[in-house]
Design an enzyme around this catalytic site. Sequence first.
Site, PDB file in Angstrom:
ATOM      1  N   CYS A 106       0.858  -1.181   0.000  1.00  0.00           N
ATOM      2  CA  CYS A 106       0.000   0.000   0.000  1.00  0.00           C
ATOM      3  C   CYS A 106       0.895   1.233   0.000  1.00  0.00           C
ATOM      4  O   CYS A 106       2.103   1.126   0.192  1.00  0.00           O
ATOM      5  CB  CYS A 106      -0.936   0.022   1.204  1.00  0.00           C
ATOM      6  SG  CYS A 106      -2.363   1.101   0.901  1.00  0.00           S
TER       7      CYS A 106
ATOM      8  N   CYS B  48      -0.136   4.234   1.778  1.00  0.00           N
ATOM      9  CA  CYS B  48      -0.539   5.223   2.792  1.00  0.00           C
ATOM     10  C   CYS B  48       0.526   5.534   3.843  1.00  0.00           C
ATOM     11  O   CYS B  48       0.586   6.651   4.342  1.00  0.00           O
ATOM     12  CB  CYS B  48      -1.842   4.830   3.463  1.00  0.00           C
ATOM     13  SG  CYS B  48      -1.877   3.169   4.135  1.00  0.00           S
TER      14      CYS B  48
ATOM     15  N   LYS C 198     -12.333  -5.022   1.812  1.00  0.00           N
ATOM     16  CA  LYS C 198     -11.786  -4.222   2.905  1.00  0.00           C
ATOM     17  C   LYS C 198     -12.710  -3.041   3.144  1.00  0.00           C
ATOM     18  O   LYS C 198     -12.926  -2.224   2.250  1.00  0.00           O
ATOM     19  CB  LYS C 198     -10.377  -3.742   2.554  1.00  0.00           C
ATOM     20  CG  LYS C 198      -9.786  -2.835   3.624  1.00  0.00           C
ATOM     21  CD  LYS C 198      -8.336  -2.480   3.344  1.00  0.00           C
ATOM     22  CE  LYS C 198      -7.808  -1.526   4.388  1.00  0.00           C
ATOM     23  NZ  LYS C 198      -6.409  -1.149   4.148  1.00  0.00           N
TER      24      LYS C 198
ATOM     25  N   ARG D 229      -3.378   3.012  12.733  1.00  0.00           N
ATOM     26  CA  ARG D 229      -2.891   4.256  12.129  1.00  0.00           C
ATOM     27  C   ARG D 229      -1.943   4.989  13.069  1.00  0.00           C
ATOM     28  O   ARG D 229      -1.055   5.713  12.608  1.00  0.00           O
ATOM     29  CB  ARG D 229      -4.072   5.125  11.693  1.00  0.00           C
ATOM     30  CG  ARG D 229      -4.798   4.472  10.523  1.00  0.00           C
ATOM     31  CD  ARG D 229      -5.979   5.272  10.035  1.00  0.00           C
ATOM     32  NE  ARG D 229      -6.751   4.460   9.089  1.00  0.00           N
ATOM     33  CZ  ARG D 229      -7.941   4.787   8.639  1.00  0.00           C
ATOM     34  NH1 ARG D 229      -8.504   5.920   9.042  1.00  0.00           N
ATOM     35  NH2 ARG D 229      -8.571   4.007   7.793  1.00  0.00           N
TER      36      ARG D 229
ATOM     37  N   ARG E  38     -11.185   7.527   3.899  1.00  0.00           N
ATOM     38  CA  ARG E  38     -10.937   6.538   2.851  1.00  0.00           C
ATOM     39  C   ARG E  38     -12.236   6.015   2.211  1.00  0.00           C
ATOM     40  O   ARG E  38     -12.250   4.948   1.599  1.00  0.00           O
ATOM     41  CB  ARG E  38     -10.144   5.359   3.429  1.00  0.00           C
ATOM     42  CG  ARG E  38      -8.823   5.726   4.106  1.00  0.00           C
ATOM     43  CD  ARG E  38      -7.820   4.581   4.010  1.00  0.00           C
ATOM     44  NE  ARG E  38      -6.753   4.616   4.995  1.00  0.00           N
ATOM     45  CZ  ARG E  38      -5.710   5.452   4.978  1.00  0.00           C
ATOM     46  NH1 ARG E  38      -5.627   6.382   4.035  1.00  0.00           N
ATOM     47  NH2 ARG E  38      -4.780   5.384   5.907  1.00  0.00           N
TER      48      ARG E  38
ATOM     49  N   GLU F 163     -16.534  -7.507  -5.256  1.00  0.00           N
ATOM     50  CA  GLU F 163     -15.097  -7.227  -5.077  1.00  0.00           C
ATOM     51  C   GLU F 163     -14.280  -8.515  -5.127  1.00  0.00           C
ATOM     52  O   GLU F 163     -13.213  -8.575  -5.741  1.00  0.00           O
ATOM     53  CB  GLU F 163     -14.856  -6.536  -3.727  1.00  0.00           C
ATOM     54  CG  GLU F 163     -15.167  -5.052  -3.711  1.00  0.00           C
ATOM     55  CD  GLU F 163     -14.067  -4.209  -4.371  1.00  0.00           C
ATOM     56  OE1 GLU F 163     -13.090  -4.783  -4.885  1.00  0.00           O
ATOM     57  OE2 GLU F 163     -14.193  -2.978  -4.363  1.00  0.00           O
TER      58      GLU F 163
ATOM     59  N   LYS G 189     -11.784  -7.900   5.712  1.00  0.00           N
ATOM     60  CA  LYS G 189     -11.203  -7.075   6.763  1.00  0.00           C
ATOM     61  C   LYS G 189     -12.113  -5.914   7.094  1.00  0.00           C
ATOM     62  O   LYS G 189     -12.574  -5.258   6.169  1.00  0.00           O
ATOM     63  CB  LYS G 189      -9.847  -6.551   6.260  1.00  0.00           C
ATOM     64  CG  LYS G 189      -9.183  -5.570   7.177  1.00  0.00           C
ATOM     65  CD  LYS G 189      -7.923  -5.027   6.555  1.00  0.00           C
ATOM     66  CE  LYS G 189      -7.342  -3.993   7.490  1.00  0.00           C
ATOM     67  NZ  LYS G 189      -6.297  -3.233   6.885  1.00  0.00           N
TER      68      LYS G 189
ATOM     69  N   SER H 119      -6.506  -4.085  14.306  1.00  0.00           N
ATOM     70  CA  SER H 119      -5.958  -3.435  15.500  1.00  0.00           C
ATOM     71  C   SER H 119      -7.021  -3.094  16.546  1.00  0.00           C
ATOM     72  O   SER H 119      -6.835  -3.372  17.735  1.00  0.00           O
ATOM     73  CB  SER H 119      -5.192  -2.180  15.095  1.00  0.00           C
ATOM     74  OG  SER H 119      -6.014  -1.299  14.369  1.00  0.00           O
TER      75      SER H 119
ATOM     76  N   TYR I 230      -2.772  -9.811  15.709  1.00  0.00           N
ATOM     77  CA  TYR I 230      -1.712  -9.376  16.626  1.00  0.00           C
ATOM     78  C   TYR I 230      -1.608 -10.330  17.810  1.00  0.00           C
ATOM     79  O   TYR I 230      -0.658 -10.254  18.580  1.00  0.00           O
ATOM     80  CB  TYR I 230      -1.994  -7.934  17.085  1.00  0.00           C
ATOM     81  CG  TYR I 230      -2.125  -6.993  15.905  1.00  0.00           C
ATOM     82  CD1 TYR I 230      -0.996  -6.489  15.268  1.00  0.00           C
ATOM     83  CD2 TYR I 230      -3.376  -6.659  15.377  1.00  0.00           C
ATOM     84  CE1 TYR I 230      -1.104  -5.680  14.149  1.00  0.00           C
ATOM     85  CE2 TYR I 230      -3.498  -5.848  14.258  1.00  0.00           C
ATOM     86  CZ  TYR I 230      -2.361  -5.368  13.654  1.00  0.00           C
ATOM     87  OH  TYR I 230      -2.477  -4.576  12.534  1.00  0.00           O
TER      88      TYR I 230
END
Length: 323
Positions: A120, A122, A195, A205, A217, A233, A248, A274, A313
């Site tokens: 990506c 970003c 997503k 972020r 976004r 998609e 996601k 996250s 995570y």
Amino acid sequence: MIFPDYRPRRLRQNEAFRRMIRETKLSVDDLILPLFAISGKGVKNPIESMPGQYQLSVDNLVKTSKEAFELGVPAVILFGIPHNKDPLATRAYAKDGIVQKATRALKEKLPDLAVITDVCLCQYTDHGHCGVIDGHNIDNDASLDLLARTALSHAEAGADMVAPSDMMDGRVAEIRNILDENDFNNLPILSYAAKYCSAYYGPFRDAADSAPKFGDRRTYQMDPANALEAIREVTMDIEEGADIIMVKPALAYLDIICRIREETDLPVAAYNVSGEYSMIKAAAEKGWLDGKKVMMETLTAIKRAGADLILTYFAIEAAKELN
Ligand code: PBG
Ligand code: ZN
């Protein structure tokens, strides 16, 4: 199957029976650990909103990856935090970029660990959007070439799989093309196909310093209200050459995972993002719930919904529970 002839409790009365009829079995094989790579040496910056997660310099990133691999986790996915940002995300596709460096080090030290790279822009653009901009518009087609170059540079650094997360239309085909043209026709693409534009990405972020500097976004990530669109998609990404399809976030989107599972026979991945991690950590820190139990229940639920692979995570912590 009517009471009293049928009594569901008969098969729940002891652990042996419960094990025998258990339908979903979470395994370390299902887990992928996301890691944040930053330049320097000996760096291990705690991410405040994600207790237990760090921005890691390459040496420490190798250490954490080794721990995960030795616990049975087969793969990591890398995110980079570059030392400088610009409008064209130059550091995303630099030969000596942070993800490229981390990938090379991992493949040298832990050749059997699968290294997946997040593709990506970003983290690398000064405006924080996932594509290049033209005024306040995120320019889809102008972003494709940079995304493809990023994927190729990850492949050249030794990545085992690339994972585009930008949500530009047509990027899977563009990446497939450039990889094939450069002798990487054997390198799989894990596509972040469905997503959503989610507030659950908040802690990430902070971790990756990738918040957009203007707007949001919503012109490229999906509306959380849409399910049929997820099928479109996914169908599109499969036609473009995706090898694994991702949904996601995971938890608020278990219905999407379930539908996509029925829609395709490709492997399905889900990203336990996250915010999902941080919510559990925060409540556990307060003593409001049992963090370990909720972690295992959550990961099992994502798998039960239909995910074959879970980016989480919790990978190291969960692997310890599973060992
Ligand atoms: C960047 C990217 C994001 C995540 C993975 N890749 C954030 C975003 O789209 O803003 C989120 C991961 C997480 O929240 O754990 N394209
Ligand atoms: Zn992005």
